[in-house]
Design a protein around this motif. Structure first.
Motif, PDB file in Angstrom:
ATOM      1  N   ALA A  53       0.828  -1.214   0.000  1.00  0.00           N
ATOM      2  CA  ALA A  53       0.000   0.000   0.000  1.00  0.00           C
ATOM      3  C   ALA A  53       0.860   1.263   0.000  1.00  0.00           C
ATOM      4  CB  ALA A  53      -0.934  -0.003   1.208  1.00  0.00           C
ATOM      5  N   LEU A  54       2.121   1.139   0.455  1.00  0.00           N
ATOM      6  CA  LEU A  54       3.029   2.283   0.443  1.00  0.00           C
ATOM      7  C   LEU A  54       3.303   2.785  -0.971  1.00  0.00           C
ATOM      8  CD1 LEU A  54       5.649   1.049   3.087  1.00  0.00           C
ATOM      9  CD2 LEU A  54       3.919   2.837   3.410  1.00  0.00           C
ATOM     10  N   LEU A  55       3.104   1.932  -1.958  1.00  0.00           N
ATOM     11  CA  LEU A  55       3.333   2.327  -3.343  1.00  0.00           C
ATOM     12  C   LEU A  55       2.265   3.292  -3.837  1.00  0.00           C
ATOM     13  CD1 LEU A  55       4.240  -1.183  -4.825  1.00  0.00           C
ATOM     14  CD2 LEU A  55       5.825   0.648  -4.191  1.00  0.00           C
ATOM     15  N   GLU A  56       1.126   3.297  -3.155  1.00  0.00           N
ATOM     16  CA  GLU A  56       0.008   4.190  -3.501  1.00  0.00           C
ATOM     17  C   GLU A  56      -0.430   4.000  -4.955  1.00  0.00           C
ATOM     18  OE1 GLU A  56       0.099   8.129  -1.077  1.00  0.00           O
ATOM     19  OE2 GLU A  56       2.176   7.771  -1.718  1.00  0.00           O
ATOM     20  N   THR A  57      -0.602   2.732  -5.313  1.00  0.00           N
ATOM     21  CA  THR A  57      -1.092   2.385  -6.654  1.00  0.00           C
ATOM     22  C   THR A  57      -2.243   1.393  -6.503  1.00  0.00           C
ATOM     23  OG1 THR A  57       0.584   0.626  -6.812  1.00  0.00           O
ATOM     24  CG2 THR A  57       1.133   2.779  -7.776  1.00  0.00           C
ATOM     25  N   PRO A  58      -3.379   1.820  -5.946  1.00  0.00           N
ATOM     26  CA  PRO A  58      -4.470   0.878  -5.659  1.00  0.00           C
ATOM     27  C   PRO A  58      -4.999   0.157  -6.893  1.00  0.00           C
ATOM     28  CG  PRO A  58      -5.208   3.154  -5.441  1.00  0.00           C
ATOM     29  CD  PRO A  58      -3.715   3.188  -5.538  1.00  0.00           C
ATOM     30  N   THR A  59      -4.890   0.764  -8.064  1.00  0.00           N
ATOM     31  CA  THR A  59      -5.354   0.091  -9.281  1.00  0.00           C
ATOM     32  C   THR A  59      -4.322  -0.902  -9.810  1.00  0.00           C
ATOM     33  OG1 THR A  59      -4.510   1.889 -10.673  1.00  0.00           O
ATOM     34  CG2 THR A  59      -6.810   2.032  -9.943  1.00  0.00           C
ATOM     35  N   CYS A  60      -3.131  -0.884  -9.219  1.00  0.00           N
ATOM     36  CA  CYS A  60      -2.066  -1.808  -9.599  1.00  0.00           C
ATOM     37  C   CYS A  60      -1.535  -2.469  -8.328  1.00  0.00           C
ATOM     38  CB  CYS A  60      -0.938  -1.068 -10.328  1.00  0.00           C
ATOM     39  SG  CYS A  60      -1.451  -0.313 -11.884  1.00  0.00           S
ATOM     40  N   PRO A  61      -2.256  -3.436  -7.775  1.00  0.00           N
ATOM     41  CA  PRO A  61      -1.846  -4.065  -6.518  1.00  0.00           C
ATOM     42  C   PRO A  61      -0.621  -4.938  -6.683  1.00  0.00           C
ATOM     43  CG  PRO A  61      -3.727  -5.225  -7.434  1.00  0.00           C
ATOM     44  CD  PRO A  61      -3.509  -4.018  -8.304  1.00  0.00           C
ATOM     45  N   ALA A  62       0.061  -5.178  -5.567  1.00  0.00           N
ATOM     46  CA  ALA A  62       1.235  -6.062  -5.559  1.00  0.00           C
ATOM     47  C   ALA A  62       1.236  -6.862  -4.261  1.00  0.00           C
ATOM     48  CB  ALA A  62       2.511  -5.249  -5.700  1.00  0.00           C
ATOM     49  N   ARG A  63       0.101  -7.451  -3.950  1.00  0.00           N
ATOM     50  CA  ARG A  63      -0.027  -8.185  -2.696  1.00  0.00           C
ATOM     51  C   ARG A  63       0.665  -9.549  -2.740  1.00  0.00           C
ATOM     52  NH1 ARG A  63      -5.089  -6.229  -3.964  1.00  0.00           N
ATOM     53  NH2 ARG A  63      -5.784  -4.454  -2.692  1.00  0.00           N
ATOM     54  N   THR A  64       0.761 -10.127  -3.926  1.00  0.00           N
ATOM     55  CA  THR A  64       1.427 -11.409  -4.107  1.00  0.00           C
ATOM     56  C   THR A  64       2.577 -11.216  -5.092  1.00  0.00           C
ATOM     57  OG1 THR A  64       0.094 -12.084  -6.010  1.00  0.00           O
ATOM     58  CG2 THR A  64      -0.788 -12.581  -3.808  1.00  0.00           C
ATOM     59  N   ILE A  65       3.465 -12.189  -5.163  1.00  0.00           N
ATOM     60  CA  ILE A  65       4.586 -12.040  -6.083  1.00  0.00           C
ATOM     61  C   ILE A  65       4.102 -12.090  -7.531  1.00  0.00           C
ATOM     62  CG2 ILE A  65       5.209 -14.492  -6.251  1.00  0.00           C
ATOM     63  CD1 ILE A  65       8.189 -13.477  -6.033  1.00  0.00           C
ATOM     64  N   GLU A  66       2.999 -12.791  -7.801  1.00  0.00           N
ATOM     65  CA  GLU A  66       2.443 -12.793  -9.156  1.00  0.00           C
ATOM     66  C   GLU A  66       1.914 -11.409  -9.525  1.00  0.00           C
ATOM     67  OE1 GLU A  66       2.427 -16.981  -7.706  1.00  0.00           O
ATOM     68  OE2 GLU A  66       1.702 -15.080  -6.875  1.00  0.00           O
ATOM     69  N   GLN A  67       1.215 -10.766  -8.608  1.00  0.00           N
ATOM     70  CA  GLN A  67       0.765  -9.397  -8.873  1.00  0.00           C
ATOM     71  C   GLN A  67       1.956  -8.462  -9.013  1.00  0.00           C
ATOM     72  OE1 GLN A  67      -1.929  -8.365  -5.667  1.00  0.00           O
ATOM     73  NE2 GLN A  67      -3.712  -9.166  -6.754  1.00  0.00           N
ATOM     74  N   ALA A  68       2.959  -8.651  -8.168  1.00  0.00           N
ATOM     75  CA  ALA A  68       4.152  -7.809  -8.239  1.00  0.00           C
ATOM     76  C   ALA A  68       4.840  -7.944  -9.588  1.00  0.00           C
ATOM     77  CB  ALA A  68       5.118  -8.180  -7.115  1.00  0.00           C
ATOM     78  N   SER A  69       4.751  -9.124 -10.198  1.00  0.00           N
ATOM     79  CA  SER A  69       5.462  -9.367 -11.453  1.00  0.00           C
ATOM     80  C   SER A  69       4.920  -8.539 -12.607  1.00  0.00           C
ATOM     81  CB  SER A  69       5.403 -10.861 -11.818  1.00  0.00           C
ATOM     82  OG  SER A  69       4.116 -11.228 -12.283  1.00  0.00           O
ATOM     83  N   VAL A  70       3.678  -8.098 -12.527  1.00  0.00           N
ATOM     84  CA  VAL A  70       3.096  -7.302 -13.615  1.00  0.00           C
ATOM     85  C   VAL A  70       2.858  -5.853 -13.205  1.00  0.00           C
ATOM     86  CG1 VAL A  70       2.051  -9.306 -14.709  1.00  0.00           C
ATOM     87  CG2 VAL A  70       0.743  -8.029 -13.013  1.00  0.00           C
ATOM     88  N   TRP A  71       3.255  -5.494 -11.992  1.00  0.00           N
ATOM     89  CA  TRP A  71       3.048  -4.131 -11.494  1.00  0.00           C
ATOM     90  C   TRP A  71       3.718  -3.099 -12.390  1.00  0.00           C
ATOM     91  CZ3 TRP A  71       6.329  -0.251  -9.803  1.00  0.00           C
ATOM     92  CH2 TRP A  71       5.753   0.798  -9.077  1.00  0.00           C
ATOM     93  N   ALA A  72       4.931  -3.369 -12.850  1.00  0.00           N
ATOM     94  CA  ALA A  72       5.672  -2.387 -13.648  1.00  0.00           C
ATOM     95  C   ALA A  72       5.002  -2.111 -14.983  1.00  0.00           C
ATOM     96  CB  ALA A  72       7.109  -2.860 -13.866  1.00  0.00           C
TER      97      ALA A  72
END
Length: 278
Positions: A53-72
């Motif tokens: 949540a510190l990233l302040e990108t609610p439309t681009c979550p990164a709660r799991t490593i799979e979500q993190a993989s497409v965040w960029a």
């Protein structure tokens, strides 16, 4: 079949030159890494992503490593806020010249330099948590990008985006080598059995985890030259046809090299995460 139809539909509006592997490829690289890091590092990853949540990108979550993989890729939709990172996804090194990163990574704005930068940030616990979380999600994505060959080598064609090609019996005016390796071929390669996401043996990991980021860049560049362009054009530096033709036999030959790139990306990401977060 439903996933394939979605991929074909996506070709109507093809991915930008900076996008790689679409979601399936990046998520698979990340999942392989997650299965092959140490339990200590897996817990560290979970702890860091719990603070996404510190990233302040609610439309681009990164709660799991799979979500993190497409965040960029997801944050590209946020406009100028992350536009500085556009060139970080690739390095267009000519496959028709000797490999070098000199001159092909201006001011560190290329994928290999950003992987090394993210590693430094992750290792330094004096860096604010928000910056370390961002370094983590960037790292997970960029290691996947580096192992998509057309993010490591090209023929002055935007990483194959300008290289029109057929794919088996499928053809459209917008289909190109980049979209094939991002989506259609990646989909088939990853879906081919046996599963790529598993716990690899120490011997299997050791066989691919060695070397530096530059070594991995050179290897992906060589795959772009010999496998991607070599298959599409015959001579990777020969004349460029108006439209390359990848028939079903060629696609079948490309499945294993494509699978290998995803596997290497996942195991090498595991190595980097172990080094940074242990």
């Amino acid at each position: 079949m439903s996933r394939l139809l979605l991929l074909l539909a996506a070709l109507i509006g093809l991915a930008s030159p900076a996008q790689a592997y679409w979601e399936y490829g990046h998520e698979t690289v990340a999942a392989i890494a997650y299965r092959n890091v140490t339990p200590e590092v897996r817990a560290a990853i979970n702890k860091m992503l719990a603070q996404q949540a510190l990233l302040e990108t609610p439309t681009c979550p990164a709660r799991t490593i799979e979500q993190a993989s497409v965040w960029a890729d997801c944050v590209k939709t946020l406009g100028p806020r992350f536009s500085y990172a556009y060139n970080w996804h690739y390095q267009n090194v000519s496959v028709c010249k000797d490999f070098t990163l000199k001159g092909n990574c201006p001011d560190g704005n290329c994928v290999s330099a950003q992987i090394e930068r993210d590693m430094k940030l992750l290792k330094d616990k004096s860096v604010p948590v928000r910056e370390r979380v961002m370094a983590l999600v960037f790292l997970v994505h960029f290691v996947g990008d580096l192992h998509q060959p057309l993010h490591a080598g090209d023929r002055s064609d935007l990483g194959g985006n300008k290289a029109l090609s057929t794919y088996g019996d499928y053809s459209t005016a917008k289909l190109n080598l980049h979209s094939i390796w991002d989506g259609l071929l990646a989909e088939r390669a990853i879906s081919t059995q046996p599963p790529l996401v598993r716990l690899y043996t120490a011997q299997e990991r050791a066989a691919v985890q060695g070397g530096s980021v530059e070594d991995w860049s050179r290897e992906s560049w060589q795959v772009a030259r010999d496998v991607v362009y070599g298959t599409a054009y015959g001579d990777p530096c020969g004349p460029v046809p108006q439209q390359a033709k990848l028939d079903n036999a060629a696609i079948a030959r490309l499945i294993e090299p494509a699978r290998e790139q995803v596997m290497k990306g996942g195991l090498r990401l595991a190595r980097l995460l172990n080094e940074a977060l242990a």
